[in-house]
Design an enzyme around this catalytic site. Structure first.
Site, PDB file in Angstrom:
ATOM      1  N   HIS A 137       0.746  -1.279   0.067  1.00 19.57           N
ATOM      2  CA  HIS A 137      -0.027  -0.023  -0.020  1.00 19.57           C
ATOM      3  C   HIS A 137       0.907   1.180   0.013  1.00 19.57           C
ATOM      4  CE1 HIS A 137      -2.670  -3.187   1.579  1.00 19.57           C
ATOM      5  NE2 HIS A 137      -3.566  -2.449   0.861  1.00 19.57           N
ATOM      6  N   HIS A 156      -4.726  -5.839  -6.197  1.00 25.30           N
ATOM      7  CA  HIS A 156      -4.587  -7.025  -5.707  1.00 25.30           C
ATOM      8  C   HIS A 156      -5.732  -7.528  -5.002  1.00 25.30           C
ATOM      9  CE1 HIS A 156      -4.110  -3.743  -2.634  1.00 25.30           C
ATOM     10  NE2 HIS A 156      -4.558  -4.597  -1.704  1.00 25.30           N
ATOM     11  N   CYS A 201     -12.001  -6.688   6.974  1.00 23.62           N
ATOM     12  CA  CYS A 201     -11.557  -6.591   5.860  1.00 23.62           C
ATOM     13  C   CYS A 201     -10.314  -7.640   5.729  1.00 23.62           C
ATOM     14  CB  CYS A 201     -11.005  -5.338   5.220  1.00 23.62           C
ATOM     15  SG  CYS A 201     -12.684  -4.326   5.063  1.00 23.62           S
ATOM     16  N   HIS A 255      -6.865  -9.807   3.337  1.00 23.23           N
ATOM     17  CA  HIS A 255      -6.096 -10.290   2.042  1.00 23.23           C
ATOM     18  C   HIS A 255      -6.165 -11.877   2.299  1.00 23.23           C
ATOM     19  CE1 HIS A 255      -5.205  -5.979   2.530  1.00 23.23           C
ATOM     20  NE2 HIS A 255      -5.061  -6.163   1.350  1.00 23.23           N
ATOM     21  N   GLU A 270      -9.075 -10.561  14.460  1.00 21.52           N
ATOM     22  CA  GLU A 270      -9.562  -9.157  14.754  1.00 21.52           C
ATOM     23  C   GLU A 270     -10.735  -8.564  15.594  1.00 21.52           C
ATOM     24  OE1 GLU A 270     -10.647  -6.798  11.054  1.00 21.52           O
ATOM     25  OE2 GLU A 270      -8.718  -7.382   9.988  1.00 21.52           O
ATOM     26  N   TYR A 284     -12.770  -2.047  -6.450  1.00 21.74           N
ATOM     27  CA  TYR A 284     -12.796  -0.310  -6.179  1.00 21.74           C
ATOM     28  C   TYR A 284     -11.134  -0.047  -6.323  1.00 21.74           C
ATOM     29  CZ  TYR A 284     -10.999  -0.854  -1.364  1.00 21.74           C
ATOM     30  OH  TYR A 284     -10.109  -1.265  -0.428  1.00 21.74           O
ATOM     31  N   GLU A 318      -5.812   2.552  -2.220  1.00 18.92           N
ATOM     32  CA  GLU A 318      -6.349   1.267  -2.257  1.00 18.92           C
ATOM     33  C   GLU A 318      -6.634   0.849  -3.704  1.00 18.92           C
ATOM     34  OE1 GLU A 318      -6.060  -1.240  -0.339  1.00 18.92           O
ATOM     35  OE2 GLU A 318      -6.343  -0.895   1.599  1.00 18.92           O
ATOM     36  N   GLU A 372      -8.366  -2.812  -5.449  1.00 17.68           N
ATOM     37  CA  GLU A 372      -8.504  -4.025  -4.795  1.00 17.68           C
ATOM     38  C   GLU A 372      -9.468  -4.668  -5.866  1.00 17.68           C
ATOM     39  OE1 GLU A 372      -7.082  -4.140  -0.106  1.00 17.68           O
ATOM     40  OE2 GLU A 372      -9.283  -4.044  -0.658  1.00 17.68           O
ATOM     41  N   TRP A 397     -14.634   2.185   0.673  1.00 23.18           N
ATOM     42  CA  TRP A 397     -15.281   0.765  -0.048  1.00 23.18           C
ATOM     43  C   TRP A 397     -16.557   0.256   0.616  1.00 23.18           C
ATOM     44  CZ3 TRP A 397     -10.791   1.326   2.930  1.00 23.18           C
ATOM     45  CH2 TRP A 397     -10.766   0.734   4.296  1.00 23.18           C
TER      46      TRP A 397
END
Length: 207
Positions: free
Chosen positions: A31, A38, A73, A75, A93, A110, A120, A122, A169
């Site tokens: 980032h 990604h 959120c 990855h 989290e 987005y 961002e 993604e 997002w």
């Protein structure tokens, strides 16, 4: 692009123009002002009454620190299917174990840029997670500043009134989720075949 993966490093999946998998890069280096496309995911957690678990991002996060957003959120790793990544991040989290994780927006994608230029970029399928019994939420301060349950309709109304009250997002996703119907528990589940190629590769390896 990284070709040899270090087991001690967290990687993200890099995507090409057709949202195919083209390689991997360390998450810590992705980032910046020229963030490559990604693979990511977003998750919205609901209880059996349709209440939504909204979170505030930790204030030291690289992107959109302290901003209100969806439940979770993250990855997926190079060999991780997204539902497994969702479950992992919900636990890491929020200390939440979902009873069901389902795909609702398979083709969401987005771009967004912060005032400091951090970007961002993604391919970001969206999932609904449901819990039978509302759990005690334990926000991880490294990731989440706070979390509260609220009626989904109230959250949607607040976002529609002012999109800047949530992450960029999340604002875009709420618009698309609203089109699925007012009751989040009855949203149709999308087929995995609609996922971008980058997300489907680990699925193919399992068959």
């Amino acid at each position: 692009m990284t070709s040899t993966l270090d087991p001690d490093v967290e990687y993200v999946v890099l995507c090409g123009s057709r949202h195919e998998r083209i390689g991997y890069a360390p998450k810590a280096e992705v980032h910046h002002s020229s963030t490559p496309l990604h693979l990511a995911f977003s998750c919205y957690v609901f209880d059996q009454q349709g209440n939504f678990l909204v979170t505030w991002r930790a204030k030291h996060k690289r992107t959109w620190p302290g901003v209100r957003t969806n439940s979770c959120c993250g990855h997926p790793g190079p060999d991780e299917v997204i539902p497994d990544a969702v479950a992992r991040r919900l636990t890491d989290e929020l200390g939440v174990v979902a009873d069901r994780i389902e795909l609702v927006l398979p083709e969401f994608r987005y771009e967004a840029t912060m005032p400091d230029g951090t970007r961002e970029n993604e391919v970001c399928p969206v999932y609904r997670a449901t819990v039978t019994t509302r759990p005690d939420v334990a926000p991880n301060p490294d990731e989440v500043d706070d979390a509260v349950w609220m009626p989904w309709a109230d959250f949607v109304a607040e976002v529609e009134a002012d999109r800047t009250t949530v992450s960029p997002w999340c604002a875009l996703q709420v618009e698309q989720l609203r089109a699925l119907g007012p009751d989040p528990l009855t949203w149709p589940v999308a087929e995995d075949e609609r996922l971008p190629d980058a997300a489907r590769e680990p699925l193919a390896k399992r068959h």
